[in-house]
Design a protein around this motif. Structure first.
Motif, mmCIF file in Angstrom:
data_model
loop_
_atom_site.group_PDB
_atom_site.id
_atom_site.type_symbol
_atom_site.label_atom_id
_atom_site.label_comp_id
_atom_site.label_asym_id
_atom_site.label_seq_id
_atom_site.Cartn_x
_atom_site.Cartn_y
_atom_site.Cartn_z
ATOM 1 N N HIS A 1 -12.227 17.262 -56.335
ATOM 2 C CA HIS A 1 -10.774 17.193 -56.154
ATOM 3 C C HIS A 1 -10.134 17.011 -57.526
ATOM 4 O O HIS A 1 -10.444 16.055 -58.239
ATOM 5 C CB HIS A 1 -10.396 16.028 -55.231
ATOM 6 N N GLU B 1 -8.713 13.655 -59.402
ATOM 7 C CA GLU B 1 -9.523 12.435 -59.356
ATOM 8 C C GLU B 1 -10.366 12.305 -60.628
ATOM 9 O O GLU B 1 -11.599 12.275 -60.585
ATOM 10 C CB GLU B 1 -10.382 12.459 -58.077
ATOM 11 N N HIS C 1 -15.571 10.582 -56.337
ATOM 12 C CA HIS C 1 -14.165 10.804 -55.985
ATOM 13 C C HIS C 1 -13.357 9.575 -56.375
ATOM 14 O O HIS C 1 -13.891 8.552 -56.776
ATOM 15 C CB HIS C 1 -14.010 10.975 -54.464
ATOM 16 N N SER C 2 -12.032 9.673 -56.175
ATOM 17 C CA SER C 2 -11.190 8.495 -56.150
ATOM 18 C C SER C 2 -10.112 8.769 -55.098
ATOM 19 O O SER C 2 -9.817 9.931 -54.828
ATOM 20 C CB SER C 2 -10.562 8.216 -57.519
HETATM 21 ZN ZN LIG Z 1 -11.673 13.277 -53.374
#
Ligand SMILES: [Zn+2]
Length: 634
Positions: free
Chosen positions: A162, A165, A293-294
């Motif tokens: 993503h 992130e 991720h974040s």
């Molecule tokens: Zn993510």
């Protein structure tokens, strides 16, 4: 003419600007009250990215103003936390240097520099394929003898699937730096680098990240998906909804709408970025994977869909997570437990896809509590997750799966109506460093979809590092097997619940016949136990009647000396007689003679008074007869 041409260009320009503006409304951070789990589902169906929350109280999500209006219109109580997230991050940034984060080219320059500084324990960064806009997806490998594929535990780390992130990029680079800087001075790190193969993809979604660099050079860009042109001025597929496992299972947390933040694409692996990672995983033998991720300070693992519940290795996932929580303090669980339902997600494919490749123990870390944490927070967020990453690398040694191949001779295989047989080769290779104890078994999926077997095994083997085997065998298919397409499969794992790898091929039964050609599901020729002293036994359950819906009989272990257990199952209560005959047809002993209720039975047979050889167990129940071949080897 000239005038109208210019006007046309002007109109096109204005339209283009309008489109650009239309696809870039502000990103808002909104808190929505949800007292019950059910209230979250409509939000997930809207394709919104839910980033945080407290179950039973509220969720925090990213949306555009139009979506915010829809949320309010549905009667939710909601509160705007940040009106314009990109503006929020821009106001905070002091300079133009991507908010203190590496740009894509800076990240790749850094791993090149690491390779130049540590050429003996790293490969030159190599591309695993191109993105949809033609950029390279670079991976660096860290290990001793980095150019050689050694028999060592393999771990894969990937970040920034993503695009908004970027703390994942910092963690991935922090990990590579730590491994290479501490090599030779820290004995733990030296051991990991010497005895594991570590692969790091610091930027998965290159195009999305470059897009954020372009629109927000001082950081804070909120683009999430890749840059697929969906037509109509709408861009992007959520790469973490584009994996094949449960792809598009439902529209909760995975959207069919191209404009949505969680748009899953037109089909599984429709995007080159996910397809490249798929091929890369299939070509390697990863035991461990981490998707970084974040945000929301969580660790999760398969499954993402509540319809699947827990994996058969949930206790193992929990045990490893319990060790990691001491360093990062992140709560953990399955995706559907700790966050919300989704499908087509990477963790599920890494673990759940067990035919293209063996299963991979895979985690997703949601690092920190913001998409673009303030630069001062970066070192702390990297530090708290460094030890968990090292621990995952350590674990790679202990969870490598043997790879299986199953190859038919003279395909396509067509079994005549009266029954027949086919020859096949079964082979396995194990490249983990630690010996692994594994069960192997063969079963067949009937045309009805029912799994029948095991036809062979479960055999228990302990495979040392570098272990291989290769055997030819023959499989009988009885005439009374129903016509249709069968899937013949060998599995490695812990019988019967845990599967690590499956290899299969199909065969066809032409029509149902009388059984003159073959009367049972015998599996024979090369012994599978001759190559390992650790084999505890092979059972070859046989079904003399139709495989589905009839009593099954087998014994374990087989061959045996002197004890074996004969098991059978009655679907209806009946008068039962179980007797043992020698190969000449002479009665040796009668083990059961009486009325039995429906159910599963086990009967002990002691051959200590008998000579080595083949014995036939015959089960008569009602009007049916089943037989099994027992091999006594003294
Ligand atoms: Zn993510």
């Amino acid at each position: 003419m000239k005038y109208s041409h210019t006007l046309l260009i002007l109109i096109i320009l204005l339209l283009t600007l309008a489109v650009v503006n239309a696809e870039e409304p502000p990103y808002m951070l909104v808190r929505v009250d949800v007292e019950a789990e059910m209230q979250v589902i409509p939000l997930l169906r809207m394709g919104l990215d839910i980033v945080d929350g407290v179950k039973g109280e509220y969720v925090e999500l990213v949306c555009h103003p139009e979506e915010y209006t829809q949320i309010l219109a549905q009667g939710y109580a909601a509160e705007i936390l940040i009106e314009d997230m990109e503006q929020f991050y821009a106001d905070r940034a002091a300079t133009d240097d991507m908010g203190g984060y590496h740009t894509w080219s800076e990240a790749i320059d850094e791993i090149y520099q690491i390779h130049l500084d540590h050429p003996d324990i790293t490969t030159e960064p190599f591309s695993i394929g191109q993105t949809i806009e033609g950029r390279e997806m670079y991976v660096i490998k860290i290990s001793d003898n980095p150019e050689i594929d050694e028999d060592e535990g393999e771990a894969f780390f990937n970040a920034l699937i993503h695009a908004r992130e970027p703390i994942g990029v910092e963690l991935a680079l922090g990990l590579v730096n730590h491994l290479t800087d501490q090599y030779g001075s820290d004995p733990y790190i030296t051991d990991l680098v010497d005895n594991r193969e570590i692969f790091v993809l610091p930027v998965f979604n290159v195009d999305g990240y470059v897009y954020n660099e372009t629109t927000n050079p001082s950081g804070g860009g909120m683009w999430r998906k890749n840059r697929r042109d969906n037509g109509g001025g709408i861009y992007g597929v959520d790469l973490n909804r584009n994996f094949s496992f449960d792809w598009g299972y439902n529209n909760i947390g995975s959207s069919p709408s191209p404009g949505s933040a969680t748009y899953r694409g037109t089909g599984p692996f429709s995007e080159p970025e996910t397809e490249n990672v798929r091929q890369f995983c299939n070509e390697h033998n990863f035991a461990i994977n981490l998707n970084i991720h974040s945000y929301s300070n969580l660790m999760m693992y398969a499954w993402s869909g509540p319809h699947r519940g827990f994996t058969p290795e949930d206790a193992l996932f929990a045990a490893i997570s319990t060790t990691m929580i001491q360093w990062n303090g992140y709560p953990f669980g399955t995706g559907w437990q700790v966050l919300y339902e989704m499908n087509g997600e990477a963790n599920d494919w890494m673990y759940g896809e067990q035919s293209e490749k063996p299963r991979i123990l895979s985690w997703l870390f949601e690092v920190g509590s913001s998409f673009w944490p303030a630069p001062s927070q970066i070192p702390g967020l990297v530090a708290e997750n460094l030890q968990p990453c090292l621990y995952l690398i350590e674990q790679a040694q202990y969870h490598m799966s043997p790879r299986l191949t199953l190859t038919p001779y003279n395909p396509p295989i067509q079994i005549p109506a009266a029954g027949g047989s086919f020859d096949f080769n079964i082979a396995s290779a194990y490249i983990g460093a630690e010996p692994v104890t594994v069960n192997l078994w063969i079963d067949v999926t009937l045309p009805s979809g029912t799994v029948f077997g095991p036809l062979l095994g479960p055999a228990q083997l302990t495979m040392p590092s570098g272990f291989t085997f290769d055997r030819d065998r023959t499989q009988d298919v009885p005439g009374n097997a129903p016509e249709g397409t069968y899937i013949y499969s060998v599995h490695a794992g812990i019988y019967p619940d845990i599967n690590w790898h499956t290899a299969s091929f199909e065969f066809e039964k032409l029509s149902t016949g009388d059984g003159e050609g073959a009367s049972s599901w015998w599996n024979y020729v090369d012994a599978l136990d001759e190559f390992s002293g650790d084999t505890i036994g092979m059972a070859s359950p046989q079904a003399s009647a139709l495989p589905a819906g009839h009593e099954i009989m087998g014994n374990y272990p087989n061959p045996f000396n002197p004890l074996t257990v004969i098991s059978f199952e009655l679907r209806v209560s009946s008068l039962v007689k179980l007797s043992i005959y020698d190969i000449t047809g002479r009665l040796v002993v009668e083990l059961v003679n009486g009325w039995r209720d429906a159910g599963a039975y086990e009967v002990n047979f002691d051959g200590s008074a008998l000579v080595s050889g083949i014995y036939i167990a015959k089960l008569i129940h009602g009007s049916n007869t089943s037989t099994a071949k027992l091999v006594l080897m003294k």
